[in-house]
Design a protein around this motif. Structure first.
Motif, PDB file in Angstrom:
ATOM      1  N   ARG A   1       2.001   3.247  -3.555  1.00 31.67           N
ATOM      2  CA  ARG A   1       1.991   4.602  -2.989  1.00 31.67           C
ATOM      3  C   ARG A   1       0.573   5.195  -3.063  1.00 31.67           C
ATOM      4  O   ARG A   1       0.340   6.254  -3.649  1.00 31.67           O
ATOM      5  CB  ARG A   1       2.993   5.492  -3.729  1.00 31.67           C
ATOM      6  N   VAL A   2      -0.375   4.443  -2.486  1.00 28.18           N
ATOM      7  CA  VAL A   2      -1.783   4.809  -2.612  1.00 28.18           C
ATOM      8  C   VAL A   2      -2.042   6.156  -1.947  1.00 28.18           C
ATOM      9  O   VAL A   2      -1.584   6.417  -0.838  1.00 28.18           O
ATOM     10  CB  VAL A   2      -2.683   3.742  -1.962  1.00 28.18           C
ATOM     11  N   GLU A   3      -2.762   6.999  -2.664  1.00 31.76           N
ATOM     12  CA  GLU A   3      -3.142   8.296  -2.126  1.00 31.76           C
ATOM     13  C   GLU A   3      -4.664   8.329  -2.057  1.00 31.76           C
ATOM     14  O   GLU A   3      -5.327   8.072  -3.059  1.00 31.76           O
ATOM     15  CB  GLU A   3      -2.647   9.392  -3.068  1.00 31.76           C
TER      16      GLU A   3
ATOM     17  N   TRP B   1      -1.245   4.904  -7.347  1.00 29.40           N
ATOM     18  CA  TRP B   1      -2.694   4.777  -7.193  1.00 29.40           C
ATOM     19  C   TRP B   1      -3.315   6.009  -6.541  1.00 29.40           C
ATOM     20  O   TRP B   1      -2.700   6.619  -5.670  1.00 29.40           O
ATOM     21  CB  TRP B   1      -3.025   3.593  -6.292  1.00 29.40           C
ATOM     22  N   TYR B   2      -4.514   6.300  -6.991  1.00 23.29           N
ATOM     23  CA  TYR B   2      -5.347   7.286  -6.298  1.00 23.29           C
ATOM     24  C   TYR B   2      -6.694   6.642  -6.008  1.00 23.29           C
ATOM     25  O   TYR B   2      -7.273   6.005  -6.892  1.00 23.29           O
ATOM     26  CB  TYR B   2      -5.568   8.523  -7.165  1.00 23.29           C
ATOM     27  N   ILE B   3      -7.159   6.765  -4.781  1.00 21.25           N
ATOM     28  CA  ILE B   3      -8.508   6.293  -4.461  1.00 21.25           C
ATOM     29  C   ILE B   3      -9.304   7.500  -3.987  1.00 21.25           C
ATOM     30  O   ILE B   3      -8.966   8.117  -2.980  1.00 21.25           O
ATOM     31  CB  ILE B   3      -8.491   5.217  -3.358  1.00 21.25           C
ATOM     32  N   GLU B   4     -10.305   7.860  -4.766  1.00 22.91           N
ATOM     33  CA  GLU B   4     -11.099   9.041  -4.391  1.00 22.91           C
ATOM     34  C   GLU B   4     -12.512   8.639  -3.974  1.00 22.91           C
ATOM     35  O   GLU B   4     -13.203   7.916  -4.682  1.00 22.91           O
ATOM     36  CB  GLU B   4     -11.172  10.038  -5.563  1.00 22.91           C
ATOM     37  N   PHE B   5     -12.904   9.111  -2.790  1.00 24.26           N
ATOM     38  CA  PHE B   5     -14.261   8.870  -2.305  1.00 24.26           C
ATOM     39  C   PHE B   5     -15.083  10.113  -2.576  1.00 24.26           C
ATOM     40  O   PHE B   5     -14.730  11.209  -2.138  1.00 24.26           O
ATOM     41  CB  PHE B   5     -14.246   8.556  -0.808  1.00 24.26           C
ATOM     42  N   GLY B   6     -16.167   9.938  -3.320  1.00 25.26           N
ATOM     43  CA  GLY B   6     -16.984  11.090  -3.701  1.00 25.26           C
ATOM     44  C   GLY B   6     -18.023  11.431  -2.656  1.00 25.26           C
ATOM     45  O   GLY B   6     -18.126  10.793  -1.606  1.00 25.26           O
TER      46      GLY B   6
ATOM     47  N   TYR C   1       0.825  -1.198   0.000  1.00 24.12           N
ATOM     48  CA  TYR C   1       0.000   0.000   0.000  1.00 24.12           C
ATOM     49  C   TYR C   1       0.867   1.258   0.000  1.00 24.12           C
ATOM     50  O   TYR C   1       0.626   2.193  -0.753  1.00 24.12           O
ATOM     51  CB  TYR C   1      -0.889  -0.038   1.240  1.00 24.12           C
ATOM     52  N   GLU C   2       1.902   1.256   0.842  1.00 21.65           N
ATOM     53  CA  GLU C   2       2.674   2.488   1.038  1.00 21.65           C
ATOM     54  C   GLU C   2       3.835   2.629   0.071  1.00 21.65           C
ATOM     55  O   GLU C   2       4.125   3.726  -0.398  1.00 21.65           O
ATOM     56  CB  GLU C   2       3.202   2.535   2.480  1.00 21.65           C
TER      57      GLU C   2
END
Lengths: 339, 345
Positions: free
Chosen positions: A110-112, A287-292, A105-106
């Motif tokens: 490098r998930v953001e 990676w980017y994980i965006e919560f709307g 993950y880190e």
């Protein structure tokens, strides 16, 4: 720029500034096992109280870690832990299943995470995300993000395909990590009891789509997830994951082999099966994980789930939101691997 | 309204016998009849007190005469069983379960005095597969109809019971779908299974097991017979144990058998008369099963006193199962390692 990078390395090895209180024990465990002195040469002015007591306390922390480990081992040996009715084993998940994901993950992806504040701290909520990457690493990373980066460290209860639960080992592990079968009774039971539920409604169509179709959302099932949310009145949180599409670029599919093994597809990537097990290493995309914004479902009244048009419309709304967010994140991304 | 004359089938077994004993101890019940094909053990007979034992086969029309002449008003059908008598007992068990129920229901239908029927069914009617929802409610059905064994018997028994309820709408019919029983005194396939020193399980699978303490089971059956509570109810303790966890709590050693060799191992254990698992019980050991007991608590008005975990622990301590690895040893090893660590400080 150089100075920043040095700082980043130091930070990665020691204690991050934002969450020192909660991150400290977990980080220190890794650091202490590898090289105990690594904790000491930390910039002194940044976390003074952490450091002031450090030299005297260091062996104690090491011992505490050992004691913790031994208690855990004893609990497991004597069966002294709680499992919920879905088979979720939080003790095992936190101590055995989650920690190995941290480097992935880190360091690797490098998930953001963006918009974590959109995920409620308590009560039921349904996270709906796009599915990609040949293997469901996107689901695993989202669950880890929820546990590690959410202010309340929530467990994400994921809804999985029946193939997962049919498979030996994998099925048992999935249940222990808090997943359950993607069916409405299970989803509604989880949401009704105030759990955070994650669903990837594209299913195999999404995760197994060819590389050329990347970031094109597939059909969102039959909208079952929307009716589950409507029945329980919990918000739907659209979640867009960028980066997972590139970990295993699926450029081919060996149908006959897939049929033989009873799998939905047998992927061919540039490195798999060409390089054998080496080909199973995912590419280190950023990676980017965006919560709307949460979409409320408690405003439609009691029998809203019986209105198929409303269900279709909400499904489309969620799907469109995710697709638009994906496009926006993609235009902002300059490089697949560097972000 | 309390029943006057109660008939309990299967009274030579644990549940039937103890249930008859409970009714016998109840002054409101005028007469208790216990029916079985073989006489209860001396101990059980003593417990049953004033209950009368009728040696009769419920597969025989004679049972109709018993019900009619004694003017039985409440029938508790507790003889449907999952435990075959021996390696060849399966056919006999099926006969007893299905044909016995048919005969009994036929007799009940003929007698005008009968006004209540309580049937001990099982949650095995939900089957067990990977495609099941995690928790079954009473209105759900099995994904694949059980094709053999006890589960199939139970499905057929429930079918006949539904038919009976249609034909005699004046009779209150209560069907209780029990999860697996456990307790220090009851003898089932599962209690024998967990008592094995080395417990075989299927490699790569871990079942969710929901248990019910045998005393709770008795209390539920008694309550169903004494009160008017028609309907179908799931009965099970709160909480879940994983199969592997239960084996560890009992201090047994878990032998994980690859699924390909499960039939062979099963035959071996059956041949050695240790435990006899039917295919549907084997599937249960793969996937497990959990039922929702909201209806039991809210409408039936009963909350089990033991949770699954407490019931299991009671079984372990009641049977005096000695753990193969003594917890004291584990604790002392833990202390020893910590002391050693303290010395390195």
């Amino acid at each position: 720029m150089d100075g920043e990078e040095v700082d980043a390395v130091a930070e990665a090895r020691v204690i991050p500034l934002h969450g020192a209180d909660r991150e400290a024990p977990r980080r220190r465990r890794g650091a202490v096992q590898a090289r105990p002195p690594a904790v000491v040469p930390e910039p002194a002015d940044e976390v003074p109280e952490e450091l002031s007591g450090e030299p005297g306390r260091e062996p104690a922390a090491w011992e505490r870690r050992l004691a913790e480990l031994l208690t855990f081992a004893r609990r497991r040996l004597q069966g002294d832990y709680e499992v919920d009715e879905f088979g979720f084993d939080p003790d095992l998940t936190d101590h055995v299943l989650m920690p190995p994901l941290r480097p992935l993950y880190e360091k690797w992806f490098r998930v953001e995470t963006i918009g974590m504040h959109n995920v409620p701290g308590e009560g039921g909520a349904l996270i709906v995300a796009n599915h990609s990457g040949t293997l469901p690493l996107d689901a695993t990373m989202t669950a880890f993000a929820m546990r590690a980066d959410h202010p309340k460290h929530r467990h994400l209860r994921m809804l999985g395909a029946d193939l997962v639960f049919k498979t030996s080992v994998l099925g048992a592990l999935a249940r222990k990590s808090g997943q359950t079968l993607a069916c409405n009774p299970d989803a509604e039971r989880l949401l009704g009891s105030g759990e955070l539920v994650g669903v990837w409604p594209e299913g195999f169509k999404g995760i197994g789509k060819p590389f050329k179709d990347r970031y094109k959302l597939q059909r969102f099932g039959r909208g079952g997830f929307v009716s589950a949310a409507l029945n329980t009145g919990v918000p739907i949180i659209p979640c867009s994951i960028v980066g997972a599409e590139e970990i295993y670029p699926k450029i081919g599919d060996i149908r006959s082999l897939a049929r033989l093994l009873g799998l939905p597809y047998f992927p061919v990537t540039p490195f798999f099966p060409l390089l054998g097990p080496l080909g199973a290493i995912p590419l280190p995309s950023k990676w980017y994980i965006e919560f709307g914004e949460p979409i409320r479902t408690d405003v439609y009244g009691e029998h809203a789930a019986d209105d198929p048009m409303l269900v279709f419309n909400l499904t489309d709304q969620v799907r469109e939101t995710i697709q638009q967010t994906l496009y926006r994140l993609l235009t902002q991304r300059r490089n697949v691997f560097l972000g | 309204m309390a029943p006057k004359v109660v008939l309990v089938t299967g009274c030579s077994r644990f549940l039937g016998g103890h249930l008859a004993a409970r009714f016998a101890a109840n002054p409101d019940v005028d007469r208790v009849l216990g029916v079985d094909t073989e006489p209860p053990s001396r101990d059980l007979l003593r417990r049953m007190g004033r209950a009368e034992f009728v040696r009769a086969d419920i597969r025989n029309p004679l049972i109709a005469k018993v019900i009619a002449t004694a003017q039985v008003d409440t029938v508790v059908h507790a003889s449907v069983t999952a435990n075959p008598a021996g390696p060849t007992g399966r056919t006999a068990m099926k006969e007893m379960n299905v044909i016995g129920t048919m005969q009994l229901l036929a007799a009940c239908q003929k007698s005008p005095h009968v006004r209540k029927l309580v049937v001990k069914s099982t949650s095995a009617v939900y089957g067990s597969s990977s495609r099941d929802p995690a928790v079954f409610t009473e209105d759900m059905g099995p994904k694949d109809l059980p094709s053999s064994g006890y589960a199939k018997d139970a499905v057929e028994v429930e079918g006949y019971v539904r038919g009976f309820a249609r034909r005699r709408p004046d009779v209150d019919v209560t069907a209780l779908r029990f999860t697996n029983f456990i307790g220090p005194r009851i003898d089932t396939v599962l209690t024998r299974y967990f008592a094995l020193p080395v417990v075989p399980t299927v490699l790569g699978y871990d079942a969710r097991v929901q248990l019910l303490h045998s005393e709770d089971a008795l209390a539920v059956l008694e309550r169903a017979a004494l009160h008017d509570l028609p309907g179908v109810y799931n009965v099970g303790g709160d909480g879940v144990l994983m199969l592997s966890q239960a084996i560890r709590r009992a201090g047994r050693v878990n032998l994980r058998v690859p699924s390909a060799s499960v039939p062979t191992v099963g035959r071996l254990f059956r041949g050695a008369r240790l435990v006899d698992f039917s295919p549907d019980q084997m599937r249960f050991l793969n996937w497990g099963r959990v039922v929702d007991t909201t209806l039991l608590k809210q409408e039936f008005g009963f909350t089990p006193r033991w949770t699954t975990q407490q019931a299991f622990d009671d079984y372990v301590s009641g049977r005096a199962l000695r753990p193969l690895i003594d917890p004291e040893v584990v604790a002392s090893v833990e202390r020893g390692v910590l002391d050693l660590a303290a010395r390195f400080r």
